[in-house]
Every structure is written in C-alpha cells, then in structure tokens.
Design a protein around this motif. Structure first.
Motif, PDB file in Angstrom:
ATOM      1  N   ASP A 288      64.205  76.141  59.496  1.00 17.74           N
ATOM      2  CA  ASP A 288      65.806  75.333  58.844  1.00 17.74           C
ATOM      3  C   ASP A 288      65.456  74.349  57.846  1.00 17.74           C
ATOM      4  OD1 ASP A 288      68.126  75.545  58.855  1.00 17.74           O
ATOM      5  OD2 ASP A 288      68.908  74.228  60.977  1.00 17.74           O
ATOM      6  N   PRO A 289      64.739  73.899  56.724  1.00 20.59           N
ATOM      7  CA  PRO A 289      64.599  72.832  55.885  1.00 20.59           C
ATOM      8  C   PRO A 289      66.094  73.707  54.817  1.00 20.59           C
ATOM      9  CG  PRO A 289      63.678  75.204  55.300  1.00 20.59           C
ATOM     10  CD  PRO A 289      63.250  75.566  56.369  1.00 20.59           C
ATOM     11  N   VAL A 290      66.296  72.658  54.119  1.00 21.43           N
ATOM     12  CA  VAL A 290      67.604  73.214  53.052  1.00 21.43           C
ATOM     13  C   VAL A 290      67.288  74.163  52.134  1.00 21.43           C
ATOM     14  CG1 VAL A 290      68.901  71.877  51.843  1.00 21.43           C
ATOM     15  CG2 VAL A 290      67.958  70.437  53.641  1.00 21.43           C
ATOM     16  N   ILE A 291      67.917  75.536  52.139  1.00 21.10           N
ATOM     17  CA  ILE A 291      68.134  75.997  51.014  1.00 21.10           C
ATOM     18  C   ILE A 291      68.783  76.271  50.773  1.00 21.10           C
ATOM     19  CG2 ILE A 291      67.183  78.438  51.339  1.00 21.10           C
ATOM     20  CD1 ILE A 291      65.488  78.224  54.423  1.00 21.10           C
ATOM     21  N   VAL A 305      71.006  67.162  51.650  1.00 19.30           N
ATOM     22  CA  VAL A 305      70.008  66.761  52.153  1.00 19.30           C
ATOM     23  C   VAL A 305      71.178  65.293  52.649  1.00 19.30           C
ATOM     24  CG1 VAL A 305      68.501  67.698  50.751  1.00 19.30           C
ATOM     25  CG2 VAL A 305      69.996  65.494  50.304  1.00 19.30           C
ATOM     26  N   ARG A 306      71.425  65.168  52.749  1.00 15.73           N
ATOM     27  CA  ARG A 306      72.011  64.419  54.097  1.00 15.73           C
ATOM     28  C   ARG A 306      72.864  64.701  55.135  1.00 15.73           C
ATOM     29  NH1 ARG A 306      76.583  62.887  49.235  1.00 15.73           N
ATOM     30  NH2 ARG A 306      75.678  61.667  48.108  1.00 15.73           N
ATOM     31  N   ARG A 307      72.390  65.720  55.455  1.00 18.55           N
ATOM     32  CA  ARG A 307      72.229  66.365  56.788  1.00 18.55           C
ATOM     33  C   ARG A 307      71.883  65.246  58.004  1.00 18.55           C
ATOM     34  NH1 ARG A 307      70.105  72.072  56.721  1.00 18.55           N
ATOM     35  NH2 ARG A 307      69.168  71.049  58.443  1.00 18.55           N
ATOM     36  N   GLN A 308      72.096  64.683  58.942  1.00 16.35           N
ATOM     37  CA  GLN A 308      71.647  63.873  60.349  1.00 16.35           C
ATOM     38  C   GLN A 308      70.581  64.351  61.210  1.00 16.35           C
ATOM     39  OE1 GLN A 308      74.979  62.673  63.077  1.00 16.35           O
ATOM     40  NE2 GLN A 308      73.383  60.993  63.393  1.00 16.35           N
ATOM     41  N   ASP A 309      70.606  65.630  61.191  1.00 17.44           N
ATOM     42  CA  ASP A 309      69.444  66.339  61.586  1.00 17.44           C
ATOM     43  C   ASP A 309      68.317  66.557  60.965  1.00 17.44           C
ATOM     44  OD1 ASP A 309      71.275  67.984  60.734  1.00 17.44           O
ATOM     45  OD2 ASP A 309      69.908  69.407  61.493  1.00 17.44           O
ATOM     46  N   LEU A 310      68.179  65.979  59.634  1.00 23.38           N
ATOM     47  CA  LEU A 310      66.806  66.917  59.074  1.00 23.38           C
ATOM     48  C   LEU A 310      65.834  65.569  59.696  1.00 23.38           C
ATOM     49  CD1 LEU A 310      68.460  67.679  55.070  1.00 23.38           C
ATOM     50  CD2 LEU A 310      66.867  69.041  56.874  1.00 23.38           C
ATOM     51  N   THR A 311      64.739  65.124  58.693  1.00 19.19           N
ATOM     52  CA  THR A 311      63.934  64.329  58.690  1.00 19.19           C
ATOM     53  C   THR A 311      63.245  63.736  57.485  1.00 19.19           C
ATOM     54  OG1 THR A 311      61.741  65.396  58.566  1.00 19.19           O
ATOM     55  CG2 THR A 311      62.584  65.447  60.392  1.00 19.19           C
ATOM     56  N   PRO A 312      63.609  62.757  57.348  1.00 16.53           N
ATOM     57  CA  PRO A 312      63.097  62.189  55.938  1.00 16.53           C
ATOM     58  C   PRO A 312      62.432  63.504  54.966  1.00 16.53           C
ATOM     59  CG  PRO A 312      63.190  60.058  57.069  1.00 16.53           C
ATOM     60  CD  PRO A 312      62.970  61.463  57.907  1.00 16.53           C
TER      61      PRO A 312
END
Length: 425
Positions: A288-291, A305-312
């Motif tokens: 589930d990366p940004v696709i 890419v501002r999704r809160q659940d994403l790691t840096p």
C-alpha cells in the motif's frame, strides 16, 4: 526532604523531574513501587525512573534526599539495569490506580484515584492514605459521578492480589500523548495482566499502531487475549506487511481462523504477503504505497503523500503505473520524488517528471540485495515488480532495519549514561 507525615500523592508525583545533587536532571518519575503487607500499611520501597533512551530504572527511596513540588533530588547513585518488577512488588500507577476495592465499613465499593505515601520517623515510606471515589448512581446520561474522599489505608479492602475490577482510565490518560513506539515501551514494562487490560482498552486503530511496534511475544499474547472477532478487526487496521508478520508467528490454524474473519479485501493483501519468505523483498514489502497514474496533477500527488498513515520513507515518493492502480498494478512506469514535486508547478502532471531509471527488485530478491540497493542509490524505498514489470509493492528502509536489527532490539538498550551504577537492594 518532605517532612515526616507529609503526604506525597503518587498521581501528581508521576512525571516529576529527578535531579542529582549538583542539579543535573537524570530522568522523570513514572511510578512508585510498594510492598503490600497484611495488617500493616503498604511500604513504598522506590521510584521507577525513566532515564534517557526510554529505559526505566529503579531508584530506592533510601537514595532520595528530597521530594518537592516539581522535582525529586537523588544521591546520584542509580542502578542502570532495566527495572524488572518482582513478584512481591506492586506498582501504584500500573496496578493500584483505578482499582475497585471494598470499603471495610460495608458502605460499598470505591475506585482508587490516588495513593499518598508518607515518610515515617524511622525513615521508611508508607501508604497511609488513599484518595477514592464512590461509585456513582443512576444510569446512562443521568449517571452521577460519585463523591471523592480521602481515607486511611485500613478503611479499604482489596489492595493486595488480583483486583476483581481493574480500571485503566488513569493509565490511558497518561499514555494519550505518546507516540506508538513509546506506548509500546510502556506496555512492555507493565506486568502481563495489566498489559492485556490496557491493550484491550485502546481503540482498534491505536492498538494496531502499537502492535506494529511491539516484539513478537507481546504481539501474540495481546492478540490471543482479544478474542477472534476483535483480533481480526485490529489486524485489518494494521499495515498489511505488519499484519502478515504477526500472523506468520502464529500457529497455522490460528492464523487461518483470523484471516477468515477479516474483510476479504483486507485479507487478500495479507495472504499474498504470507506466500513470500521472510527475508525477501516480497516478505518485507508493503502492498500500500502511494500509487498514481501518470496523468495525476502534482498538486493531487502532494495531497496523497500527506496521508497520516504513511511513514516518512513511503511519503518520499509516488509510484507511477498504468491502470489498474491497486497492487498488482498495471505496468510500472517509475517514481516521482517528493523533492522534485515541490520544485515543479502544481498543475503539471507527474508523468512529465517521472524517474524511470530507478532500481527495482523482484519479490524473491534477498534482504541483502535490497539493503545494498537502498544504500547504493541513497533511497528510502524500492519498488518491487514481477516478471511483467507490474508493481507488487514497495520495500522501505524502516522495513529493512526491522529485519537487520536483532530480534530483541526493542527490549535492549545499549545507551551509556554518565551515572554511577549500584546494585538494587
């Protein structure tokens, strides 16, 4: 030094800074350890102090020279071994606060809201008073909060042993602002019973974040205690790769039962990841990366890419593919780096700034190969593709670190501190 008979309430003491005699801060109070004694007041034997590196150590009260508002002064002698609670010991914050006990006079049950320790003439510290709250009356919206009163320690029954009802409100309030990794440390430091109680009181999303930061033994114990239905809900809230790692440590029958209770769409990605070996790109990757498609405007990509659940690491790039946009996707085109998007007009499409030369790996690539490529090209994430160059997922640097570090890295702390160590008495 706090005077003889002057009460020090533990809930207010928690979080207080601890200083050595020359004024340097060495940590903060996190708990007080007491010994429950029959027919005598519980005796307080020491403080649990958190020092740099989030390590918790034991400071005997015999080495505390002063307890004042906002600070505790110690002799500077600390045993730097990680605190491990003994069977005969009870932690006030971890085990007594929010405990429901009986009033000896038969007037009903009360909830312990705070515990006061007092220094005696012989130098010992004892629990002489408790702040308790009577059970409120009424129900629903009309339920009343019971009165709060301070009582002597012998006015209640049920401080020792396993409490019939053990609340978690005070601990949850203390933990509310902690990051998941820090909360995972706190849970690990609690006794197993208290750990399960606090974990069960967290909401699914919060518990999922914390489980991702815990060691395998703690994960399995908490999951088993939740029951199948709730455990499946928590697994759904976890990142697919973390859920797969957790299920991979369970017996096959139990893992299959939990997968069957998960929503089919959530379980599908987890099942795919479980098919790969642990130390391969497939076993490490997230699905589930940004696709996004190449026609996506830069402004929209930046919003993703501002999704809160994403790691840096995963927020550092967007993976550009042909439809379909869910893994396994259509043909992988390349990636767009966050820094590049920030330098370009927001109305431009990401397809015009795509990096098509980025290194890719296949799902069977070994951990060492993945690590080498991340290091060689200074990347935070790598795309994982199949033989038809369809995107299967992405391996991030934090996933790799988790597998390179020793299995017990969460329980070990190799930080050194400029404090003399003494044996715990």
């Amino acid at each position: 030094m706090s005077g003889v008979g002057t009460p020090v309430f533990v809930a207010r003491l928690a979080g207080t800074a601890v200083f050595d005699p020359i004024g340097d801060q060495v940590g903060r109070v996190r708990d007080v350890v007491v010994l429950i004694r029959e027919k005598r007041a519980p005796r307080a034997v020491g403080l649990v102090v958190e020092v740099p590196g989030r390590r918790r150590v034991f400071l005997p009260l015999t080495r505390v020279t002063s307890i004042e508002p906002g600070r505790v002064i110690s002799t500077g002698l600390l045993n730097m071994r990680r605190f491990e609670q003994r069977a005969i010991e009870t932690s006030v914050v971890g085990e007594l606060l929010d405990r429901t006990v009986d009033m000896v006079d038969g007037s009903g049950q009360v909830t312990v809201e705070d515990v006061a320790i007092e220094r005696q003439r012989n130098g010992d510290w004892e629990v002489r008073r408790l702040s308790v709250r009577r059970q409120g009356g009424g129900s629903g919206l009309l339920r009343r909060r019971g009165e709060t009163l301070v009582v002597d320690h012998h006015a209640v029954r049920g401080l020792g042993g396993r409490a019939p009802v053990q609340g978690t409100q005070s601990l949850l309030a203390q933990f509310s602002d902690l990051k998941p990794a820090d909360l995972a440390d706190r849970l690990h430091d609690l006794g197993i019973t208290r750990r399960l109680e606090v974990a069960a009181a967290l909401d699914n999303d919060r518990l999922a974040d914390v489980l991702e930061e815990l060691g395998e033994d703690d994960q399995v114990a908490i999951l088993a205690d939740l029951g199948v239905e709730r455990a499946a809900d928590v697994l759904e809230a976890m990142e697919p790769d973390d859920a797969a790692d957790l299920l991979g440590g369970l017996p096959d029958e139990q893992a299959a039962q939990l997968l069957a209770r998960m929503e089919p769409e959530e379980a599908k990605d987890v099942r795919r990841l479980l098919a790969y070996e642990d130390n391969t790109a497939g076993g490490l990757m997230t699905t589930d990366p940004v696709i996004l498609g190449p026609e996506t405007p830069i402004a929209a990509a930046l919003a993703h890419v501002r999704r809160q659940d994403l790691t840096p690491a995963l927020a550092s790039m967007v993976f550009v593919v042909r439809p379909p946009l869910e893994t396994p996707t259509g043909r992988f085109i390349g990636v767009v780096h966050l820094q590049r998007m920030l330098r370009e007009p927001p109305h431009e499409s990401i397809g015009t700034i795509v990096d098509s030369d980025i290194e890719t790996v296949t799902a069977d690539a070994h951990l060492q190969s993945v690590t080498r490529r991340l290091a060689t090209y200074n990347l935070l994430a790598l795309p994982v593709v199949d033989a038809e160059r369809r995107l299967l997922g992405a391996v991030s640097v934090d996933d790799v670190l988790d597998h390179l570090l020793p299995e017990d890295w969460r329980e070990t702390d190799e930080t050194f501190y400029p404090v003399r160590a003494v044996r715990r008495g």
